[in-house]
Enzyme design. Structure first.
Site: not given
Length: 337
Positions: A80-81, A106, A177, A304
């Site tokens: 993720n971010r 990621h 993912h 996820e």
């Protein structure tokens, strides 16, 4: 007959990409590759349709580095971010790769999902275990990390165990993912819009326009974001982290996906506090996917399970800092029947 087979699948950076397939007595077979410790295909035996894939991927390895939006990958060090790719740890500021401007996504340019892992198989428990070493400073992250992912197939159930040891404090939040699609070949539209989704969640983490959490947790009650009451996904655009109900911890399903046409069910259990739901609303890939299928918008859904995005910058969120005394562990169980 051996339940595990290996075959050459391609070449990446002068290293062999090997496809390992686990077969179960329930006519389920899942193929993994050492590139990204990824699930390349998940095939089940459908009563009306025979052997069918329930994930998105490619038949040809060459397409993965060029076109794959993390199909089936293990993502790390951090899924993720991360806001602007920056965080502070023990009063030192770290700058990570900016690979989804203006943020880090990621694990960066060469995260776990884009590298070759070592692997070994075990016939006794029908498993494959992947391992990777990440050096201090890789992608901008501090500390040396030894990460492992073990996939165990039993019947129609896949157990995924992710673990990591570190030589000093560093953020780790790995994730799997997969893009799931429970359509069979006799369905006209290959997308997940008519699938029904249930999430064991009544809230999600609010984000800004760059999908970075603000720190606020918002109730989903009486909104289109509510999947606590199972409903059709439709064409809502989802790329959101749902906060799972407390004390779920592998006891009850965190997510359920059902396609009323194929009559297929997916059930997911996790020990993590969140689940990022992404329904690929603008996927539309040029190359054909598995079995020659075209992947348009909404062709798959990612579930996820993970700790929350940008946790490293939001003190109220569950911590993603691992240490030598506190190694990382994450368990997911998925059944498709």
């Amino acid at each position: 007959m051996s339940k595990i087979s290996n075959k050459k699948f391609g070449i990446f950076n002068n290293k062999q990409v090997i496809l390992t397939t686990l077969n179960s007595e329930q006519n389920t077979k899942i193929s993994f590759m050492n590139w990204g410790a990824s699930i390349q295909n998940w095939v089940i035996n459908h009563p009306n349709d025979g052997m069918m894939s329930v994930v998105l991927g490619f038949d040809d390895f060459e397409l993965y580095p060029k076109f794959s939006p993390y199909f089936g990958s293990i993502v790390g060090r951090v899924i993720n971010r991360i806001d602007k790719g920056r965080f502070k740890l023990n009063n030192i500021e770290y700058q990570l790769d900016i690979n989804r401007p203006p943020n880090h996504l990621h694990g960066g340019e060469m995260g776990f999902g884009k590298q070759i892992w070592d692997f070994e198989t075990n016939e006794e428990d029908n498993s494959v275990t992947y391992s990777i070493n990440s050096f201090d400073g890789e992608g901008g992250y501090p500390g040396e990390v030894n990460a492992k992912v073990k996939y165990i197939l039993k019947g129609k159930t896949l157990t995924i165990e992710m673990s990591a040891t570190v030589d000093r404090e560093t953020p780790i939040n790995m994730g799997q993912h997969n893009y799931f699609n429970l359509c069979s070949s006799f369905e006209e539209n290959y997308n997940i819009c008519n699938h029904l989704l249930y999430l064991d969640s009544k809230s999600y983490t609010e984000t800004d326009e760059d999908l970075i959490p603000t720190g606020k947790i918002i109730s989903t009650q009486n909104t289109e974001m509510d999947f606590f009451n199972k409903k059709k996904i439709g064409k809502i655009k989802l790329d959101d982290n749902y906060v799972l109900e407390q004390n779920n911890h592998l006891i009850k399903p965190a997510a359920k996906l059902f396609n009323p046409v194929s009559n297929l069910n997916l059930t997911l259990w996790t020990d993590q506090p969140g689940i990022q739901v992404y329904n690929a609303s603008s996927l539309n890939l040029a190359p054909k996917g598995l079995n020659g299928v075209s992947y348009g918008n909404f062709a798959g859904i990612c579930l996820e399970d993970q700790k929350f995005p940008n946790s490293v910058n939001i003190s109220d969120f569950p911590s993603i800092i691992s240490s030598p005394e506190k190694p990382y562990f994450h368990k997911t169980i998925i059944e498709i029947s």
